[in-house]
Write an enzyme that holds these catalytic residues in place. Structure first.
Site, PDB file in Angstrom:
ATOM      1  N   ASP A   4      37.806  45.257  46.315  1.00 40.83           N
ATOM      2  CA  ASP A   4      37.596  44.493  47.545  1.00 40.83           C
ATOM      3  C   ASP A   4      36.224  43.822  47.620  1.00 40.83           C
ATOM      4  OD1 ASP A   4      40.039  45.536  48.240  1.00 40.83           O
ATOM      5  OD2 ASP A   4      39.407  46.270  50.211  1.00 40.83           O
TER       6      ASP A   4
ATOM      7  N   HIS B 216      35.454  48.717  45.203  1.00 42.58           N
ATOM      8  CA  HIS B 216      34.765  47.505  45.628  1.00 42.58           C
ATOM      9  C   HIS B 216      33.949  46.914  44.485  1.00 42.58           C
ATOM     10  CE1 HIS B 216      35.635  49.667  49.367  1.00 42.58           C
ATOM     11  NE2 HIS B 216      35.573  48.496  49.975  1.00 42.58           N
TER      12      HIS B 216
END
Length: 284
Positions: free
Chosen positions: A103, A250
């Site tokens: 992400d 992430h």
């Protein structure tokens, strides 16, 4: 007479100078020195990174506990017993295959390192990209697509309160992000949407349905957004990952060195235990 007068005047001058010096020293001693920490302190004001943004507690089931502070994101709603995610968001791949998702990118420092590791082990993943980063780094979006990874819409600027905006605002945000992705990579297929902070709402779900986007949540969350260190990230993924898992990580939004190191350690084991594929895995 003149000599006596000069000597007297000199004596008076010396006495006065002494008295003035003593008075200055006394006054100076009564003035406190500045605190050592007050000298030479520079203040750096920086805007919040995605990983520093707290999830909203105004959504059903929302809590700041698991993610008290942009980048594990908490469930915004209780997970129903049938296994679906909040408001029916996708919680698993639907098969024995495992999906790695990244992400908040693309990021010019961390995304290329993640891509290099995935290429080294022949793994394809899903990148949930933020529109403003896509616009700034279109070359990275093209690299993601060229290397066979899936793109997922992750909103324009990672607004964890997007779900509280008007339906028109939510739809415009998702469309703007889609447009930026397609401007960078015209052949990209945008099938999925992930809500920042996992803060799903009926309005977000309605926008996804209107735009033909599948809402995707996660089932494994190592909380790498708060940089707990590669060991902690690695341990959480290793113990929680199983068949059908969607793993949240992430590649932007803060210091992702721990994520990169953990991924480097985990990938050999992952590819030996599971079939790793990007979303869609067995989905249209």
């Amino acid at each position: 007479m003149r000599g006596s007068t000069l000597r007297a005047a000199g004596l008076v001058t010396v006495v006065l100078a002494g008295l003035l010096g003593s008075a200055f020293a006394l006054g100076r001693s009564l003035v406190p020195d500045p605190h050592p920490s007050a000298a030479g302190v520079a203040t750096s004001l920086t805007g919040p990174r995605y990983g520093d943004q707290p999830p909203s507690t105004d959504f059903p089931g929302g809590t700041a506990g698991p993610r008290p502070s942009p980048d594990a994101e908490p469930d915004a709603a209780p997970v129903p017993p049938d296994g679906d995610g909040p408001y029916g968001a996708m919680l698993a791949t639907g098969s024995a295959r495992v999906a790695l998702t990244f992400d908040d990118g693309p990021d010019p420092r961390w995304t290329p390192q993640v891509l290099a590791l995935l290429a080294q082990y022949g793994v394809r993943a899903t990148f949930c990209v933020v529109g403003e980063n896509v616009e700034t780094h279109p070359d990275l979006v093209r690299s993601i697509v060229a290397e066979g990874h899936t793109l997922c819409n992750h909103s324009w600027k990672h607004d964890v309160n997007l779900g509280k905006r008007s339906p028109a605002t939510i739809r415009a945000d998702l469309l703007r992000t889609n447009d930026a992705i397609l401007a960078a990579a015209p052949d990209a297929r945008i099938t999925y949407y992930r809500q920042p902070g996992g803060a799903w709402t009926p309005s977000v779900m309605a926008a996804c349905a209107d735009l033909g986007l599948t809402p995707v949540h996660w089932s494994v969350d190592p909380s790498d957004w708060k940089a707990p260190g590669p060991g902690a990230i690695e341990a959480t993924i290793r113990t929680q990952m199983g068949p059908g898992a969607i793993v949240l990580m992430h590649d932007a939004g803060g210091d992702r060195s721990g994520t990169v190191t953990a991924l480097q350690q985990l990938l050999p084991e992952m590819v030996s235990r599971f079939e790793l594929e990007p979303l869609p895995v067995g989905n249209p």
